[in-house]
Write a protein that holds these residues in place. Sequence first.
Motif, mmCIF file in Angstrom:
data_model
loop_
_atom_site.group_PDB
_atom_site.id
_atom_site.type_symbol
_atom_site.label_atom_id
_atom_site.label_comp_id
_atom_site.label_asym_id
_atom_site.label_seq_id
_atom_site.Cartn_x
_atom_site.Cartn_y
_atom_site.Cartn_z
ATOM 1 N N LYS A 254 26.174 -27.796 -7.460
ATOM 2 C CA LYS A 254 27.029 -28.632 -6.596
ATOM 3 C C LYS A 254 26.051 -29.719 -6.332
ATOM 4 O O LYS A 254 26.506 -30.795 -6.004
ATOM 5 C CB LYS A 254 27.680 -28.071 -5.456
ATOM 6 C CG LYS A 254 28.803 -27.144 -5.852
ATOM 7 C CD LYS A 254 29.413 -26.585 -4.364
ATOM 8 C CE LYS A 254 30.530 -25.551 -4.928
ATOM 9 N NZ LYS A 254 30.980 -25.135 -3.829
ATOM 10 N N LEU A 255 24.826 -29.582 -6.001
ATOM 11 C CA LEU A 255 24.042 -30.603 -5.842
ATOM 12 C C LEU A 255 23.358 -31.336 -6.902
ATOM 13 O O LEU A 255 23.159 -31.082 -7.805
ATOM 14 C CB LEU A 255 22.510 -29.843 -5.200
ATOM 15 C CG LEU A 255 21.350 -30.720 -4.799
ATOM 16 C CD1 LEU A 255 21.774 -31.852 -3.495
ATOM 17 C CD2 LEU A 255 20.089 -30.050 -4.402
ATOM 18 N N ALA A 256 23.247 -32.750 -6.405
ATOM 19 C CA ALA A 256 22.920 -33.426 -7.442
ATOM 20 C C ALA A 256 22.124 -34.968 -6.889
ATOM 21 O O ALA A 256 22.390 -35.291 -5.652
ATOM 22 C CB ALA A 256 24.103 -34.211 -8.377
ATOM 23 N N LEU A 257 21.280 -35.524 -7.615
ATOM 24 C CA LEU A 257 20.350 -36.432 -6.984
ATOM 25 C C LEU A 257 20.436 -37.631 -7.930
ATOM 26 O O LEU A 257 20.315 -37.683 -9.099
ATOM 27 C CB LEU A 257 18.750 -36.204 -6.913
ATOM 28 C CG LEU A 257 18.415 -34.834 -6.038
ATOM 29 C CD1 LEU A 257 17.255 -34.519 -5.817
ATOM 30 C CD2 LEU A 257 19.223 -35.164 -4.593
ATOM 31 N N TRP A 258 20.576 -38.981 -7.379
ATOM 32 C CA TRP A 258 20.494 -40.031 -7.901
ATOM 33 C C TRP A 258 19.251 -40.910 -7.753
ATOM 34 O O TRP A 258 18.946 -41.372 -6.613
ATOM 35 C CB TRP A 258 21.863 -40.867 -7.535
ATOM 36 C CG TRP A 258 22.000 -42.443 -7.736
ATOM 37 C CD1 TRP A 258 20.712 -43.370 -8.144
ATOM 38 C CD2 TRP A 258 23.111 -43.232 -8.202
ATOM 39 N NE1 TRP A 258 21.526 -44.540 -8.242
ATOM 40 C CE2 TRP A 258 22.708 -44.382 -8.398
ATOM 41 C CE3 TRP A 258 24.441 -42.950 -8.057
ATOM 42 C CZ2 TRP A 258 23.720 -45.562 -8.499
ATOM 43 C CZ3 TRP A 258 25.263 -43.846 -8.215
ATOM 44 C CH2 TRP A 258 25.061 -45.312 -8.626
ATOM 45 N N ALA A 259 18.197 -40.805 -8.622
ATOM 46 C CA ALA A 259 16.805 -41.062 -8.260
ATOM 47 C C ALA A 259 16.479 -42.445 -8.936
ATOM 48 O O ALA A 259 16.983 -42.563 -10.048
ATOM 49 C CB ALA A 259 15.944 -40.092 -8.652
ATOM 50 N N THR A 260 15.872 -43.320 -8.097
ATOM 51 C CA THR A 260 15.460 -44.653 -8.706
ATOM 52 C C THR A 260 13.810 -44.687 -8.457
ATOM 53 O O THR A 260 13.153 -44.531 -7.734
ATOM 54 C CB THR A 260 16.052 -45.738 -7.655
ATOM 55 O OG1 THR A 260 17.386 -45.642 -7.755
ATOM 56 C CG2 THR A 260 15.649 -47.218 -8.323
ATOM 57 N N TYR A 261 13.430 -45.245 -9.783
ATOM 58 C CA TYR A 261 11.808 -45.328 -9.665
ATOM 59 C C TYR A 261 11.454 -46.685 -9.471
ATOM 60 O O TYR A 261 12.132 -47.679 -10.158
ATOM 61 C CB TYR A 261 11.441 -44.891 -11.194
ATOM 62 C CG TYR A 261 10.099 -45.287 -11.464
ATOM 63 C CD1 TYR A 261 8.930 -44.836 -10.717
ATOM 64 C CD2 TYR A 261 9.593 -46.102 -12.537
ATOM 65 C CE1 TYR A 261 7.484 -45.401 -10.910
ATOM 66 C CE2 TYR A 261 8.217 -46.327 -12.980
ATOM 67 C CZ TYR A 261 7.395 -45.954 -11.976
ATOM 68 O OH TYR A 261 5.869 -46.305 -12.297
ATOM 69 N N HIS A 262 10.501 -47.009 -8.608
ATOM 70 C CA HIS A 262 10.259 -48.326 -8.105
ATOM 71 C C HIS A 262 8.775 -48.446 -8.622
ATOM 72 O O HIS A 262 7.921 -48.151 -7.821
ATOM 73 C CB HIS A 262 10.371 -48.439 -6.712
ATOM 74 C CG HIS A 262 11.843 -48.514 -6.035
ATOM 75 N ND1 HIS A 262 12.703 -49.205 -6.374
ATOM 76 C CD2 HIS A 262 12.563 -47.273 -5.532
ATOM 77 C CE1 HIS A 262 14.123 -48.982 -5.942
ATOM 78 N NE2 HIS A 262 14.103 -47.566 -5.451
ATOM 79 N N PRO A 263 8.407 -49.161 -9.615
ATOM 80 C CA PRO A 263 7.035 -49.417 -10.330
ATOM 81 C C PRO A 263 6.326 -50.142 -8.974
ATOM 82 O O PRO A 263 6.912 -51.054 -8.320
ATOM 83 C CB PRO A 263 7.231 -50.035 -11.426
ATOM 84 C CG PRO A 263 8.619 -49.558 -11.980
ATOM 85 C CD PRO A 263 9.430 -49.582 -10.443
#
Length: 292
Positions: A107-116
């Motif tokens: 049920k858990l999910a992550l929306w991850a963003t990479y910021h160079p």
Amino acid sequence: MEHLTILYRGPLASCDYDCPYCPFAKRRDTPEQLRADRAALERFTGWVAGRDHRVSVLFTPWGEGLVRSWYRRALVELSRLPHVDRVAIQTNLSHRVSWTSDADPAKLALWATYHPGQVPYERFLGKCRELARAGIRHSVGIVGQPEHLAAARRLRADLPAATYLWVNAAEGRRYDDAEAATWTEIDPLFPVSRRPHTSRGLACRTGESVVSVDGDGTVRRCHFVPSVLGNLYDGSFLGALAPRPCPLDTCDCHIGYVHLEPLGLYDTFAGGVLERIPALLGRSPLPGRPTL
């Protein structure tokens, strides 16, 4: 009501990164503001726990939530509730991810963003690989700034093939066809993000089965339409839930336009709407647009 999707955004507005394209970069909340955010989140979590219908939640904080223990705890607790289908959060992955072992990975999910420029590449990639080994659903993304292109290509090459790497069109930026094609090589769904979607009068799930909730419990149809439907905690919003067309000229954010019914993105992201993970490969998300 059979199922309600909630986009929750409390008072938290502090972030540990200093991205030049973000107005909340390096902002600090006072201790009083943090206490208020914690109390608001715990109240919301308690409300979800008391429901007798299915619920899905996406946390969309202005700041970085996972550096705060109460967000990690809320994600774990909500993932363990039988009537919660999905609980997800937008994050920069700056914090450790070992806490996810306490959550229900189904049920858990992550929306991850990479910021160079904000985090060493290997550190961010290591977090993604740790999530993949743990079986935690996640998507990974980057803002389509020209200076991010090399990093995006490197990330696509290094991430597991099963990890979706999305590219957000930079706010206010116009992409010519050649530039758009370059980004589409990395994210086949970039054409969906490339331009704002004309939305006025289009059927949208927001305000019917999807709502936005703030720290006080004020319910709106989405983050981008200011009119109020009611309050979560006194139940006054329930009578306002109904099909309604979008009142805005355009919608240019994924957490908004994914709910526009004519775009068909619930099919493209079936099973992964909140965490931005596409399910259908080889099918065009929009007429005349490239396929995955």
